[in-house]
Design a protein around this motif. Structure first.
Motif, PDB file in Angstrom:
ATOM      1  N   THR A   4      -2.922   1.380  -8.396  1.00  0.00           N
ATOM      2  CA  THR A   4      -4.234   0.740  -8.492  1.00  0.00           C
ATOM      3  C   THR A   4      -4.465   0.310  -9.935  1.00  0.00           C
ATOM      4  O   THR A   4      -4.021   0.977 -10.879  1.00  0.00           O
ATOM      5  CB  THR A   4      -5.360   1.686  -8.057  1.00  0.00           C
ATOM      6  N   ILE A   5      -5.160  -0.800 -10.103  1.00  0.00           N
ATOM      7  CA  ILE A   5      -5.441  -1.291 -11.444  1.00  0.00           C
ATOM      8  C   ILE A   5      -6.922  -1.639 -11.555  1.00  0.00           C
ATOM      9  O   ILE A   5      -7.582  -1.958 -10.563  1.00  0.00           O
ATOM     10  CB  ILE A   5      -4.587  -2.530 -11.801  1.00  0.00           C
ATOM     11  N   SER A   6      -7.427  -1.576 -12.757  1.00  0.00           N
ATOM     12  CA  SER A   6      -8.822  -1.904 -13.021  1.00  0.00           C
ATOM     13  C   SER A   6      -9.045  -3.402 -12.826  1.00  0.00           C
ATOM     14  O   SER A   6      -8.163  -4.227 -13.106  1.00  0.00           O
ATOM     15  CB  SER A   6      -9.193  -1.501 -14.444  1.00  0.00           C
ATOM     16  N   ARG A   7     -10.235  -3.757 -12.376  1.00  0.00           N
ATOM     17  CA  ARG A   7     -10.562  -5.178 -12.233  1.00  0.00           C
ATOM     18  C   ARG A   7     -10.549  -5.892 -13.583  1.00  0.00           C
ATOM     19  O   ARG A   7     -10.347  -7.108 -13.647  1.00  0.00           O
ATOM     20  CB  ARG A   7     -11.909  -5.340 -11.541  1.00  0.00           C
ATOM     21  N   ASP A   8     -10.751  -5.147 -14.651  1.00  0.00           N
ATOM     22  CA  ASP A   8     -10.695  -5.737 -15.987  1.00  0.00           C
ATOM     23  C   ASP A   8      -9.285  -6.185 -16.355  1.00  0.00           C
ATOM     24  O   ASP A   8      -9.110  -7.008 -17.256  1.00  0.00           O
ATOM     25  CB  ASP A   8     -11.192  -4.740 -17.029  1.00  0.00           C
TER      26      ASP A   8
END
Length: 243
Positions: free
Chosen positions: A65-69
């Motif tokens: 998972t990755i940050s939307r930023d």
């Protein structure tokens, strides 16, 4: 005074034990993240081949998972790899780069999934797959997964490996299944069986790249014993394809 000193010593010893356990779990997770997943595939392939099963497909997956930023940065990285194909659905927007390697009959796919609901994080999924496993293919897969790991993922990324092999009527599915479990030194945890399928989850120390899930489960095996369509599938920690 002596009694209080002993109590304090026990308290400190307890804290030390907890710290050691936490460090041990961290080291295990880090070790799994750094381990070469292609070596796990090679071990499973050798076991299946030794039992007379013929490889049908393999797939290695790295996901995180990755940050939307970080989405824009990841899209720039994907753009440097190849042409991005965008697909929008009601629930998510998907960005995919697909790269076939015809020389070794393997294919890479990098998929960035951005859920429409902003409460959910984006996910990056990398897969490399094929239908043959040779020393040359293993080296190519090792190079590709190492490059993908360093370019797109952190050491916290999860790794999955899955092999599917077929066998003929001359081999007993039940015996083959038990022999595979024995050679991989699988300690069974759960087992489900009906007239067609046998599925077992367990734990083995032989496969290093897979992180343990609940109850220390890091391997899943499935046997489909049908008329002319008998297959055995092995996944670490779980099977990620149909069996």
């Amino acid at each position: 005074m002596v009694g209080q000193g002993i109590k304090k010593m026990k308290h400190y010893l307890g804290l030390i034990v907890v710290i050691i356990m936490l460090l041990g779990n961290s080291i295990e997770s880090y070790g799994a993240a750094k381990a070469d997943v292609s070596k796990d595939v090679n071990r499973m392939y050798d076991v299946l081949e030794s039992e007379g099963a013929e490889l049908m497909s393999f797939e290695i997956t790295i996901r995180e998972t990755i940050s939307r930023d970080d989405i824009e940065g990841k899209l720039m990285d994907l753009n440097n790899v190849g042409t991005i194909v965008e697909e929008k659905t009601e629930n998510a927007t998907k960005f995919m780069v697909h790269t076939p390697h015809k020389q070794n009959a393997i294919a890479e796919r990098i998929l960035l999934v951005v859920p429409t609901d902003k409460e959910y994080q984006a996910e990056l999924i990398y897969t490399v797959s094929g239908s043959k496993w040779t020393e040359k293919v293993q080296q190519s897969v090792q190079d590709l997964t190492s490059a993908a790991q360093s370019q797109f993922f952190t050491y916290n990324a999860s790794k999955f490996a899955c092999l599917k092999a077929g066998f003929g009527d001359k081999i007993s599915g039940g015996i083959l299944f038990q022999n595979v479990m024995k050679k991989l030194d699988v300690q069974p945890l759960t087992n489900m069986q009906d007239n067609v399928y046998t599925t077992t989850t367990g734990y083995t120390t032989q496969l290093k790249a897979s992180r343990s899930l609940a109850d220390n489960m890091n391997i899943q095996l499935a046997l489909h014993d049908g008329n002319g369509q008998s297959t055995v599938t092995v996944g670490t920690p779980i099977i990620t394809t149909e069996y």
